[in-house]
Design an enzyme around this catalytic site. Structure first.
Site, mmCIF file in Angstrom:
data_model
loop_
_atom_site.group_PDB
_atom_site.id
_atom_site.type_symbol
_atom_site.label_atom_id
_atom_site.label_comp_id
_atom_site.label_asym_id
_atom_site.label_seq_id
_atom_site.Cartn_x
_atom_site.Cartn_y
_atom_site.Cartn_z
ATOM 1 N N HIS A 140 0.044 0.555 0.306
ATOM 2 C CA HIS A 140 1.138 1.528 0.257
ATOM 3 C C HIS A 140 0.532 2.923 0.127
ATOM 4 O O HIS A 140 -0.351 3.131 -0.701
ATOM 5 C CB HIS A 140 2.046 1.231 -0.934
ATOM 6 C CG HIS A 140 3.366 1.939 -0.877
ATOM 7 N ND1 HIS A 140 3.478 3.303 -1.024
ATOM 8 C CD2 HIS A 140 4.624 1.478 -0.659
ATOM 9 C CE1 HIS A 140 4.759 3.641 -0.911
ATOM 10 N NE2 HIS A 140 5.473 2.560 -0.689
ATOM 11 N N ARG A 197 9.328 10.151 0.641
ATOM 12 C CA ARG A 197 9.058 10.767 1.946
ATOM 13 C C ARG A 197 10.288 10.642 2.836
ATOM 14 O O ARG A 197 10.580 11.528 3.625
ATOM 15 C CB ARG A 197 7.835 10.106 2.588
ATOM 16 C CG ARG A 197 6.522 10.576 1.955
ATOM 17 C CD ARG A 197 5.338 9.769 2.452
ATOM 18 N NE ARG A 197 5.337 8.428 1.890
ATOM 19 C CZ ARG A 197 5.134 7.306 2.563
ATOM 20 N NH1 ARG A 197 4.883 7.353 3.854
ATOM 21 N NH2 ARG A 197 5.161 6.144 1.956
#
Lengths: 646, 249
Positions: A260, A276
């Site tokens: 990740h 994000r």
């Protein structure tokens, strides 16, 4: 545990979302279901899923035009064409049902607010008018690698909300849950599984559970990466190890390990991709937003494998931020504002405060790519039934079903647990209703005695061997340094050798504590050989796969190679063999021809066989590897017509 | 951390309650361990270091180590807290750890919260009482985002048991629902998808095991790691229990 042998119709190992949803389906169909769980089910690692669950409801403006077919395409591209496309299609078609079912169970999904809404898209603050007729429908946020906004969410606690809702359904149905119980081995006769030997983590006592059908739903194997993982301490791949130890059931694509992009540095705690998705940036030490140049189209929202590689490259190029705990990059979500951070990203706000002592409304978040998800697992057919073993199923992260191929898209795992839980649960119930309990108690007593013998070996061994914790830490270092984001033949060969040394050391390791009861050190010692064997399958699979696909990136073979490697790795480990054995099968019937993902590299080695020829080989090749016949014919649920694709 | 700060690293002394009910020879006692404090050390790190280097038999529970799974509630210098997010830097050099009271002891710092919460969920029927069966072909029932957010606020409880352990009532009345139980009831009570009416809820929360058993010390709100607004939750329950008419007037 008063009785050494108990029985049930359907036995589920693991109390996370996939296992519980599977048990619900079996119980609703009239089967007696029992769940064994290392922890109370609500403490399972499903609760750590933060940002969202992918389902193509298409309810907000930026989701306009979404459909299960678009979701299917995104999933196949995300997988770098490693997925079984039929499974990916079943998944995409059923995901909206799963999200709505969770709403029915009580998940407080974030809803559409009609009228003007402010979002951050590609670094710009944007105002979008959500149509009033969509008011109150389940809304979406953006995630990586998707053409549309598709992630349904409840703040940054989506997994928690989902797990509590599903567990409340387990309670409602009165399904028996035995928490603090660990499955130690499968009871089987070489062709059929009839339950497990389990160990009580309260008392240390062993017992056997005999069942018509046994489901492995134990999650991933991230803890073979030691502390370099976002995973909970309970995610050491116990279910995959159970299957591997049969010597018959293969594991699929164990080398496909996801990193990740944004784990908090240095603790490794997950910071959701939703940061994000909601408009957060990645910055290097010069506060340069490097993803804009690296991936002009998707920017920070390329797939996780691609973003993690760009980040590691940045760090290797000297643009990481120095810290006493190694180099990291920055995640910047300051511009989203404190109100957004304390509502839609509340759990991120709390984690930053509690574990980094920062306020993300004012401060940059130190992040670094970290092991996160296991695409590999127990290889099953589309019904969830394990290759080579009737009555044995696997579901969720523990399984290689295989909708993720070599890279999972964010938000697709939460959706997989519920979609697959429903589908596999129904198949399990049908299987169980058509079979008798094979109460072969001789097999159970034999398995019990093998388990107790293994425990006694640990308790009786003396000498100056290493501690199990030292071996665990050494394994984590080997995996992160040699089987990490950037891999190469020399490192991987070294990793295989080092893991072999650790396996030898494990057989000589000595317990420091031998007292009665569950004994936490003994409990860990019983897990360690399985972790080491899984690590070996990851390293050997990665060494053999001389290409780069999804999360598996070889610097010495940087191209995806569809000519030679459009396949799935299978691995088995015969009981007395010193090493596992690899074989390969086609990924499944291909509907979408391999091509460019839309992000990352566009260079690859093209297929030589035609798609029809490839597809014609799939069924025989998979049956040779032990695939059991599915209820419906292979290929029956591929996208069929152009009309359906719309 | 600077060199200057490192040079002042403390030697921590842990005083930990020990008892193994599975060992007939075990008697409860306070064990002591010393370790060197490291930068950003949490009790998760400290306890694992003690177990891995000093006493491999020490029992405690952690899973997520990020304050979301609720496994690691323990008494830290007399106050319930999550071990994983408690920094040693915030504590004095002597750190006393006990298991949470009000729960069955499994051993040392490990207690059985799972059984307690399952029984609570069964007793309060802590699930959505559906109005209609699920229709997989229908779009979702609409809900305002404000109501969804309010339900989510109550749904954030991680069932760590800190509120139960801190509760003056729960420690003497094992049937008391305590903060987590009352909060869970309120969460379903405010959910428009739940079919139960005020009369149904009256049975669940009006007695002395429910919201009127609370004596108002509010330690639960002080120790809740998720900072749930328990005072408002109890007020909501009291008012709802007396009838919505009262609320509307």
């Amino acid at each position: 545990m008063s009785s050494q042998i108990i029985s049930t119709d359907v036995l589920v190992i693991g109390g996370g979302l996939a296992g519980e949803r599977c048990a619900i389906e079996a119980a609703a169909a009239g089967q007696e279901a029992m769940i064994l769980s290392l922890v109370p089910p609500r403490r399972s690692h499903s609760c750590a899923a933060q940002g969202g669950m992918q389902a193509a409801l298409g309810n907000c403006v930026k989701a306009d035009g979404d459909s299960p077919y678009v979701h299917f395409l995104d999933t196949v591209r995300g997988s770098d064409w490693g997925a079984d496309q039929e499974v990916a299609n079943i998944f995409a078609e059923e995901a909206p049902v799963a999200v709505r079912e969770l709403a029915h169970y009580g998940v407080p999904w974030t809803r559409v607010r009609g009228g003007k809404n402010k979002y951050f898209i590609h670094g710009e603050s944007v105002e979008i008018d959500e149509p009033l007729e969509n008011e109150g429908l389940i809304t979406h946020r953006d995630f990586g690698g998707t053409a549309k906004w598709r992630a349904c969410y409840a703040a940054a606690g989506t997994g928690h909300a989902a797990l509590y809702a599903v567990d409340s359904e387990v309670v409602r149905l009165g399904i028996t849950v035995r928490d603090r119980v660990e499955a130690i081995s499968l009871i089987h006769d070489g062709t059929r599984c009839s339950g497990v030997v389990a160990r009580c983590l309260r008392t240390g006592e062993y017992f056997a559970v005999m069942a018509k059908a046994t489901v492995i739903a134990t999650g991933g194997y991230g803890r073979i990466y030691g502390r370099y993982t976002t995973n909970a301490t309970i995610n050491y791949g116990d279910g995959a190890a159970l299957a591997l130890n049969t010597g018959i059931v293969p594991l699929g694509n164990m080398e496909a390990v996801q990193f990740h992009p944004t784990a908090l540095s240095p603790s490794g705690i997950l910071i959701t991709e939703g940061c994000r998705g909601d408009g957060g940036y990645l910055l290097d030490k010069n506060l340069n937003r490097f993803m804009v140049e690296a991936e002009p189209e998707k920017q920070e929202l390329a797939s996780r494998d691609v973003v993690s590689r760009h980040m590691m490259q940045r760090i290797q190029d000297g643009d990481g931020v120095d810290s006493p705990n190694g180099r990291h990059l920055w995640l910047d979500i300051r511009h989203l504002g404190e109100k957004h951070l304390t509502t839609k990203l509340l759990e991120v706000f709390d984690i930053c405060r509690d574990f980094a002592g920062i306020n993300p409304a004012n401060d940059l978040i130190p992040v670094r790519p970290t092991q996160h998800y296991s695409m590999g697992g127990v290889r099953v057919n589309k019904d969830g039934e394990a290759y080579g073993m009737a009555g044995l199923y696997a579901v969720g992260e523990a399984a290689c079903w295989d909708m993720h191929g070599f890279n999972r898209l964010g938000g697709n795992s939460l959706a997989e647990t519920l979609v697959a839980g429903r589908i596999v649960g129904a198949c399990v119930a049908e299987y169980a209703s058509g079979t008798m309990l094979a109460a072969n108690t001789a097999l159970a007593f034999e398995a019990l005695s093998v388990a107790k013998k293994s425990e006694n070996e640990w308790l009786q061994r003396v000498g100056n061997g290493r501690s199990v914790y030292e071996i665990r830490d050494a394994l984590g270092e080997v995996m992160i340094t040699k089987v990490g984001i950037f891999r190469n033949g020399a490192d991987l060969g070294g990793a295989v050798d080092e893991i072999q040394v650790l396996i030898d050391e494990c057989s000589q390791a000595v317990l420091r504590h031998k007292g009665p009861g569950a004994n936490p050190e003994l409990a860990f010692a019983l897990r360690l050989p399985g972790m080491l064997r899984l690590a070996m399958t990851v390293a050997m699979g990665a060494l053999a796969r001389a290409e780069s696909r999804g999360a598996h990136f070889r610097t010495d073979y940087p191209l995806r190679n569809d000519r030679e490697w459009l396949n799935r790795t299978l691995v088995r480990w015969q009981p007395n063999a010193t090493a596992p054995k690899l074989s390969y099968e086609p990924v499944g019937i291909i509907n979408v021809t391999p091509g460019h993902r839309g992000y990352g590299s566009d260079e690859r080695v093209a297929m030589e066989v035609t798609i029809p020829d490839y597809n014609a080989s799939v069924l025989d090749a998979q049956e040779r590897e032990g695939r059991l016949a599915s209820v419906d014919l292979m290929g029956s649920r591929l996208p069929q017509s152009d009309r359906e694709k719309k | 951390m600077t060199d200057d700060a490192t040079s002042k690293a403390r030697r921590l002394r842990f005083e930990i309650f020990r008892f193994n009910p599975e060992d007939a020879s075990s008697e409860p006692f306070i064990d002591t361990f010393e370790i060197d404090e490291r930068p950003y050390m949490t009790l998760y790190m400290a306890l694992n270091e003690i177990r891995e280097t000093q006493d491999a038999g020490l029992q405690f529970d952690f899973a997520c180590r990020s304050a979301i799974c609720g496994s690691c509630g323990m008494m830290v210098n007399g106050r319930p807290a999550l071990g994983c997010r408690t920094l040693t830097a915030d504590l004095p050099e002597i750190i006393r750890l006990h298991p949470l009271p009000a729960f069955k002891l499994i051993g040392d710092l490990s207690v059985d919260t799972g059984v307690w919460f399952r029984e609570m969920a069964e007793r309060t029927e802590a699930w959505i009482h559906e109005q209609l069966p699920f229709d997989k072909d229908a779009p979702e029932q609409r809900m305002s985002d404000d109501i969804a957010a309010a339900i989510y606020e109550g749904d954030r409880c991680i069932e760590c048991g800190c509120c139960v352990a801190s509760c003056g009532v729960a420690n003497v009345n094992p049937d008391f629902l305590a903060g987590a139980g009352l909060n869970r009831v309120a969460r379903f009570m405010m959910d428009p998808r739940d079919a139960r009416d005020d009369a149904d809820w009256f049975e669940v929360v009006a007695g002395s095991d429910g919201v009127f058993g609370c004596i108002g010390m509010m330690a639960c709100a002080d120790v809740c790691p998720k900072e749930l607004p328990l005072l408002e939750v109890y007020a909501y329950l009291r008012r709802r229990t007396l009838g919505t008419k009262f609320l509307n007037d």
